[in-house]
Scaffold this motif. Sequence first.
Motif, PDB file in Angstrom:
ATOM      1  N   GLU A 146       0.849  -1.184   0.000  1.00 40.97           N
ATOM      2  CA  GLU A 146       0.000   0.000   0.000  1.00 40.97           C
ATOM      3  C   GLU A 146       0.882   1.230   0.000  1.00 40.97           C
ATOM      4  N   ALA A 147       1.089   1.797  -1.179  1.00 43.54           N
ATOM      5  CA  ALA A 147       1.976   2.956  -1.317  1.00 43.54           C
ATOM      6  C   ALA A 147       1.207   4.260  -1.385  1.00 43.54           C
ATOM      7  N   ARG A 148      -0.014   4.220  -1.870  1.00 42.76           N
ATOM      8  CA  ARG A 148      -0.828   5.422  -1.987  1.00 42.76           C
ATOM      9  C   ARG A 148      -2.203   5.165  -1.403  1.00 42.76           C
ATOM     10  N   THR A 149      -2.794   6.187  -0.814  1.00 39.64           N
ATOM     11  CA  THR A 149      -4.176   6.060  -0.383  1.00 39.64           C
ATOM     12  C   THR A 149      -5.060   6.256  -1.609  1.00 39.64           C
ATOM     13  N   PRO A 150      -5.922   5.290  -1.931  1.00 44.36           N
ATOM     14  CA  PRO A 150      -6.586   5.307  -3.228  1.00 44.36           C
ATOM     15  C   PRO A 150      -7.739   6.277  -3.358  1.00 44.36           C
ATOM     16  N   VAL A 151      -8.431   6.622  -2.269  1.00 44.45           N
ATOM     17  CA  VAL A 151      -9.662   7.389  -2.410  1.00 44.45           C
ATOM     18  C   VAL A 151      -9.435   8.881  -2.588  1.00 44.45           C
ATOM     19  N   PRO A 152      -8.592   9.542  -1.763  1.00 45.12           N
ATOM     20  CA  PRO A 152      -8.463  10.991  -1.937  1.00 45.12           C
ATOM     21  C   PRO A 152      -7.855  11.404  -3.265  1.00 45.12           C
ATOM     22  N   ARG A 153      -7.106  10.515  -3.878  1.00 49.41           N
ATOM     23  CA  ARG A 153      -6.403  10.885  -5.104  1.00 49.41           C
ATOM     24  C   ARG A 153      -7.393  11.073  -6.242  1.00 49.41           C
ATOM     25  N   GLN A 154      -7.540  12.298  -6.691  1.00 44.21           N
ATOM     26  CA  GLN A 154      -8.420  12.617  -7.805  1.00 44.21           C
ATOM     27  C   GLN A 154      -7.604  13.281  -8.894  1.00 44.21           C
ATOM     28  N   ARG A 155      -7.675  12.732 -10.066  1.00 44.58           N
ATOM     29  CA  ARG A 155      -6.905  13.288 -11.160  1.00 44.58           C
ATOM     30  C   ARG A 155      -7.454  14.652 -11.547  1.00 44.58           C
ATOM     31  N   PRO A 156      -6.544  15.573 -11.918  1.00 44.25           N
ATOM     32  CA  PRO A 156      -7.006  16.923 -12.246  1.00 44.25           C
ATOM     33  C   PRO A 156      -8.056  16.952 -13.354  1.00 44.25           C
ATOM     34  N   ALA A 157      -7.958  16.038 -14.320  1.00 40.05           N
ATOM     35  CA  ALA A 157      -8.916  16.028 -15.418  1.00 40.05           C
ATOM     36  C   ALA A 157     -10.324  15.711 -14.947  1.00 40.05           C
ATOM     37  N   GLU A 158     -10.461  15.133 -13.743  1.00 40.50           N
ATOM     38  CA  GLU A 158     -11.783  14.766 -13.241  1.00 40.50           C
ATOM     39  C   GLU A 158     -12.538  15.951 -12.650  1.00 40.50           C
ATOM     40  N   ASP A 159     -11.873  17.091 -12.516  1.00 40.62           N
ATOM     41  CA  ASP A 159     -12.547  18.271 -11.977  1.00 40.62           C
ATOM     42  C   ASP A 159     -13.720  18.703 -12.851  1.00 40.62           C
ATOM     43  N   ARG A 160     -13.640  18.426 -14.131  1.00 43.96           N
ATOM     44  CA  ARG A 160     -14.701  18.863 -15.042  1.00 43.96           C
ATOM     45  C   ARG A 160     -15.901  17.926 -15.029  1.00 43.96           C
ATOM     46  N   LEU A 161     -15.790  16.807 -14.347  1.00 43.94           N
ATOM     47  CA  LEU A 161     -16.902  15.867 -14.273  1.00 43.94           C
ATOM     48  C   LEU A 161     -17.921  16.334 -13.240  1.00 43.94           C
ATOM     49  N   SER A 162     -19.133  15.830 -13.350  1.00 44.25           N
ATOM     50  CA  SER A 162     -20.189  16.204 -12.405  1.00 44.25           C
ATOM     51  C   SER A 162     -19.908  15.587 -11.038  1.00 44.25           C
ATOM     52  N   ALA A 163     -20.583  16.107 -10.013  1.00 44.70           N
ATOM     53  CA  ALA A 163     -20.402  15.590  -8.655  1.00 44.70           C
ATOM     54  C   ALA A 163     -20.793  14.129  -8.564  1.00 44.70           C
ATOM     55  N   ALA A 164     -21.830  13.734  -9.301  1.00 41.54           N
ATOM     56  CA  ALA A 164     -22.277  12.341  -9.257  1.00 41.54           C
ATOM     57  C   ALA A 164     -21.238  11.405  -9.858  1.00 41.54           C
ATOM     58  N   VAL A 165     -20.637  11.789 -10.973  1.00 45.77           N
ATOM     59  CA  VAL A 165     -19.624  10.941 -11.614  1.00 45.77           C
ATOM     60  C   VAL A 165     -18.385  10.853 -10.736  1.00 45.77           C
ATOM     61  N   ARG A 166     -17.987  11.967 -10.129  1.00 43.78           N
ATOM     62  CA  ARG A 166     -16.840  11.924  -9.222  1.00 43.78           C
ATOM     63  C   ARG A 166     -17.127  11.022  -8.023  1.00 43.78           C
ATOM     64  N   THR A 167     -18.368  11.021  -7.558  1.00 43.57           N
ATOM     65  CA  THR A 167     -18.741  10.133  -6.454  1.00 43.57           C
ATOM     66  C   THR A 167     -18.609   8.675  -6.857  1.00 43.57           C
ATOM     67  N   VAL A 168     -19.051   8.342  -8.051  1.00 46.16           N
ATOM     68  CA  VAL A 168     -18.922   6.962  -8.533  1.00 46.16           C
ATOM     69  C   VAL A 168     -17.464   6.553  -8.590  1.00 46.16           C
ATOM     70  N   LEU A 169     -16.603   7.401  -9.151  1.00 53.64           N
ATOM     71  CA  LEU A 169     -15.187   7.061  -9.277  1.00 53.64           C
ATOM     72  C   LEU A 169     -14.527   6.921  -7.902  1.00 53.64           C
ATOM     73  N   ARG A 170     -14.858   7.818  -6.999  1.00 49.76           N
ATOM     74  CA  ARG A 170     -14.270   7.739  -5.659  1.00 49.76           C
ATOM     75  C   ARG A 170     -14.686   6.450  -4.952  1.00 49.76           C
ATOM     76  N   ARG A 171     -15.955   6.121  -5.035  1.00 45.82           N
ATOM     77  CA  ARG A 171     -16.435   4.896  -4.381  1.00 45.82           C
ATOM     78  C   ARG A 171     -15.926   3.646  -5.087  1.00 45.82           C
ATOM     79  N   PHE A 172     -15.734   3.733  -6.384  1.00 47.75           N
ATOM     80  CA  PHE A 172     -15.171   2.595  -7.104  1.00 47.75           C
ATOM     81  C   PHE A 172     -13.757   2.303  -6.617  1.00 47.75           C
ATOM     82  N   ARG A 173     -12.927   3.332  -6.482  1.00 49.86           N
ATOM     83  CA  ARG A 173     -11.567   3.133  -5.996  1.00 49.86           C
ATOM     84  C   ARG A 173     -11.564   2.584  -4.574  1.00 49.86           C
TER      85      ARG A 173
END
Length: 515
Positions: free
Chosen positions: A225-252
Amino acid sequence: MNPTPSRERICLLTGGGYPYRRDALGGWCRTLVEGLHRFRFELLTVTDRELPSAPAYPLPFNVGSARTVALGSDVVRPGRRRTSPPGRASTPDEDEAAALLCRGLLDDDGLLDSEGPAGSQFADGLRSLVEFAGGPDPFGGVPLTEALIEAWRLRQASRGPDTPPLPRLSVRDARTAAMLLRHAMRALAVELPEVELVHCVGGTTPLLAALAGRWRSGVPLLLTEARTPVPRQRPAEDRLSAAVRTVLRRFRSSVARAGYAEAELIAPLSTYHHGWALEHGARPARLVQVPAGVDPRDYPGAVELSAAPTVVWAGSGGPDSGLAVVLEAFSDVAGAIPGTVLHLVGVTAAHEEHCAEQIERTGLGRAVRLHPLPADPRDRYAAGQVVAHVPGPADPPYRLVEAMMSGRAVVGVDIGPAAETLGDTGILVPPNDPAELAIAIVDLLRDPARRRLLGDAARQRALSHFTVDRVVRVYGALYTDLAAPPPAPAFELALAVAAPRTTTPATVRWLTRED
């Protein structure tokens, strides 16, 4: 040194580091492979970005193969081809797998009706989808859009009064999220080499490939475990909606939980990562903490080269690398001590343009120097009097350990494992506070005696706790325990007085004193 590797074969599975990138994680993997020459390594990189065709490091004799799989290309497993045309109707098995995955994705609080612990539905759905992982579009027939919409409706209807609602999910959001999930899950189709152990070094993408390999063949899994997977959000994901970002965060988060449940052992880099794993379902008996380590010969602790005030920051220079905070703080430093120079070391070619744009906004371009990662580690921190350690939100502590081993005074931002790594041998400031960071740097630039005192203390702490020989020794024991054939049957003596028993795993025998 024995020139013949043992018959234990290890698949070192990463998401884009060694041997193709000369970054901190790549250097750590290189040290592990070259230090454990008695094992045979099959290197596998699974990534969703382009990598150089040639390795950045020379491959040692104990590397049998080095392969890269880009998720944008055809990752179909040999011998598996989908015969159904695009747009076909889904099968009942695909419907069930999609429903399980999406319900488990949103049911991390156990609000939906399920059997077993929360999150198990996700793992069951993911495991079922492994059976469909073939062809150029592995999950084209899986109805993820419809399953997401239904799971979202159930989650909203089942939440309690104290549970915050999920953001609104439109049909367009569901389609976008489903497309991104399909792309990420292409890693499930990657064929792993035939080995006795898979060592997965962090990251959602390689972990998906590792889980699929384990479910297909039952090969043991060691997870670093080298990185914490959930807080890491790629900069390109800022343009996505809150719902899509929620899906990606929960998926990770759900993939991480599945990895913790399936891995024979988990080797977090710090107490911070150890606690993260426990909070996300890892069993305490499966955790063996192995701190980061560097070779003291690579960082000999050279004296300051220049009398002029200089600051070093090491990072890629990307949008999520901590660069913005460093530059904002340096504006105050340059105002307080005119003539101070900031060296940005390790800036990658992909981020040079972004880095140059950020520097131009400060108006201090002449006071900032850009450097690629030097081939000789001795040159990484030699130009600086003070090291500003401002990592990205989920970066491992390798750069901090390197700076400490170099004997430089460190001003660090209190993020992740920085506090436990640095101890009292440096200065820590709160995150997202460039003014406090600037004040601490200015104080050290004006106090050479304190700089030398902290630099010497940091190097001694690194020598005591963060050397690479300990890392190699521990991982050698873990590999042997997990990959070697079971020992011959032995008899246990019956003692008149019962021997003390502990719940620690057998793999921590390296802690015993070696006479």
